[in-house]
Scaffold this motif. Sequence first.
Motif, mmCIF file in Angstrom:
data_model
loop_
_atom_site.group_PDB
_atom_site.id
_atom_site.type_symbol
_atom_site.label_atom_id
_atom_site.label_comp_id
_atom_site.label_asym_id
_atom_site.label_seq_id
_atom_site.Cartn_x
_atom_site.Cartn_y
_atom_site.Cartn_z
ATOM 1 N N LEU A 1 38.147 80.030 88.866
ATOM 2 C CA LEU A 1 38.607 81.405 88.724
ATOM 3 C C LEU A 1 40.010 81.580 89.287
ATOM 4 O O LEU A 1 40.819 82.326 88.726
ATOM 5 C CB LEU A 1 37.622 82.346 89.421
ATOM 6 N N SER A 2 40.299 80.909 90.390
ATOM 7 C CA SER A 2 41.644 80.984 90.958
ATOM 8 C C SER A 2 42.668 80.402 89.991
ATOM 9 O O SER A 2 43.757 80.970 89.804
ATOM 10 C CB SER A 2 41.698 80.239 92.294
ATOM 11 N N GLU B 1 47.157 80.929 86.034
ATOM 12 C CA GLU B 1 47.780 80.361 84.839
ATOM 13 C C GLU B 1 47.698 81.242 83.600
ATOM 14 O O GLU B 1 48.526 81.111 82.693
ATOM 15 C CB GLU B 1 47.150 78.994 84.528
ATOM 16 N N ILE B 2 46.694 82.118 83.514
ATOM 17 C CA ILE B 2 46.474 82.851 82.269
ATOM 18 C C ILE B 2 46.926 84.297 82.401
ATOM 19 O O ILE B 2 46.393 85.038 83.237
ATOM 20 C CB ILE B 2 44.991 82.798 81.855
ATOM 21 N N PRO C 1 36.124 90.883 82.933
ATOM 22 C CA PRO C 1 35.825 89.509 83.361
ATOM 23 C C PRO C 1 37.070 88.642 83.411
ATOM 24 O O PRO C 1 38.075 88.897 82.742
ATOM 25 C CB PRO C 1 34.845 89.014 82.296
ATOM 26 N N ILE C 2 36.995 87.603 84.237
ATOM 27 C CA ILE C 2 38.050 86.597 84.323
ATOM 28 C C ILE C 2 37.750 85.497 83.304
ATOM 29 O O ILE C 2 36.624 85.011 83.211
ATOM 30 C CB ILE C 2 38.130 86.003 85.737
ATOM 31 N N ILE C 3 38.767 85.119 82.543
ATOM 32 C CA ILE C 3 38.588 84.111 81.497
ATOM 33 C C ILE C 3 38.176 82.777 82.099
ATOM 34 O O ILE C 3 38.675 82.371 83.148
ATOM 35 C CB ILE C 3 39.894 83.959 80.685
ATOM 36 N N ASN C 4 37.252 82.121 81.426
ATOM 37 C CA ASN C 4 36.766 80.813 81.864
ATOM 38 C C ASN C 4 37.772 79.743 81.438
ATOM 39 O O ASN C 4 37.766 79.282 80.301
ATOM 40 C CB ASN C 4 35.388 80.552 81.248
ATOM 41 N N HIS C 5 38.676 79.376 82.325
ATOM 42 C CA HIS C 5 39.728 78.407 82.021
ATOM 43 C C HIS C 5 39.112 77.098 81.504
ATOM 44 O O HIS C 5 38.096 76.633 82.021
ATOM 45 C CB HIS C 5 40.534 78.130 83.303
ATOM 46 N N HIS D 1 46.942 86.577 76.597
ATOM 47 C CA HIS D 1 47.971 87.225 75.794
ATOM 48 C C HIS D 1 48.944 86.222 75.184
ATOM 49 O O HIS D 1 49.768 86.592 74.328
ATOM 50 C CB HIS D 1 48.748 88.232 76.648
ATOM 51 N N ARG D 2 48.853 84.947 75.579
ATOM 52 C CA ARG D 2 49.717 83.943 74.974
ATOM 53 C C ARG D 2 49.244 83.549 73.587
ATOM 54 O O ARG D 2 50.049 83.123 72.748
ATOM 55 C CB ARG D 2 49.782 82.697 75.869
#
Length: 497
Positions: free
Chosen positions: A286-287, A292-293, A428-432, A468-469
């Motif tokens: 999550l960090s 990065e995102i 939610p936080i995106i699952n990198h 958003h990239r």
Amino acid sequence: MAQVFEFRLPDLGEGLTEAEIVRWLVKVGDVVVVDQPVVEVETAKAMVEVPCPYQGVVTARFGEEGTELPVGAPLLTVAVGAPADDGAESSGNVLVGYGTSAAPARRRRVRPAQPGARPTDGASRAVDSVAAAAPLPAAAGPAPATRAAAPPAGAQGSAAPTPAASATAVAALDHRADGHRHPDGPIPVISPLVRRLARDNGLDLRQLTGSGPDGLILRADVEDALRAAAARGGATRTTAVAAASAVRAGSAPAAPAPVPAAAGAATTSGTRIPLKGVRGAVADKLSRSRREIPDATCWVDADATELMRARTAMNAAGGSKIALLALLARICTAALARFPELNSTVDVEAREIVRLDQVHLGFAAQTERGLVVPVVRDAHARDAESLTAEFARLTEAARAGTLTPGELTGGTFTLNNYGVFGVDGSTPIINHPEAAMLGVGRIVPKPWVHEGELAVRQVVQLSLTFDHRVCDGGTAGGFLRYVADCVEQPAVLLRTL
């Protein structure tokens, strides 16, 4: 003549470097066969059973339950009745969870020590349990010519060897009976984690007297030194280490002191919970996602009354029951077919967006060990019944802690049903390294304008967090609107079935 082979914690794959011993499945003196699970360990991704590549009698175990071991650290030793040069005593399988992890070309036999010989590399420095359990000689002398084939009396229990890296065993040999070390020699430390703890806090291990066997420095020794430093306030770290050593030696009374807080912060009381295992992996991921995102979130309320009616009709028709999560997953895969930008990842080094052909759908599952995200492979090619069965299988494995690393990685899009916790919405936080996640809140009766009239309908909030990239708000909004339309009018799905 029996030979003793040392089995080390294998490479668990997926970049994992350590594991915690959860439960031993064998005892010293037990007879094991090839590929028999001998220990249950928890990694940062899952709980797995580690099989043994040898057949014989267990002569020692390294590490108690709850101990963290790095990859390559000794797990146990096995006395094999007769040497097998052709490698028949080991299966040679390479996947953890599916067989032993040491390939024949990588296995290294623990050879008997030669008189007067000293170890020259990390592999030959390993000390078997029989030698480790015995006291070190007071003076240098010839090493035993052969290894013992059976465990010593009392090896199981309090006399069982402590987990230590190979270099630690050599360091212990350099520690003489009088308790002194060579000033330039290695320092006997129970694990690399303890050495790192001392290094991060600026402790000089050469001034610390270990309380373990033969002066082995334990984690408790380092923590005592840190507490002594905190109790003395402005005292230097070197003085604190010397004071802690004196306490261990019995020359000074031990004074209770709080655990030191981080540098520059006020000392406060509280409970410290290590970020390790599943919780540590979640924290790291999550960090990284936040760093990065560049994410953004949009959301919409949808009338889920018709979707609930459709599910009721499906289940009333007989056959296996269809889960609501499976219907939402089917809607997601149909939406991703229309908006493939959201089923992608970003290659930062190449500065490219990689659109993926298959949809491997992750879903968040809360377990006693923390949050995990199992992955349904090829979700786009499954119908509602197949999705329901796979969700049930993976959820049960997650709760039992038996998910394999392969079942926890490789997702391309995540579905997060946080409505099961009784909440309406979330960001939610995106699952990198994925590009998007769909969140689904609880479905509750609410006043809603239906066909021009106010009515009580089953309403759900849907939220989409996206990278958003990979796309702009128009694409993300179109995806979310299509999902909402399918929830409100399930017949819309007929266009893509």
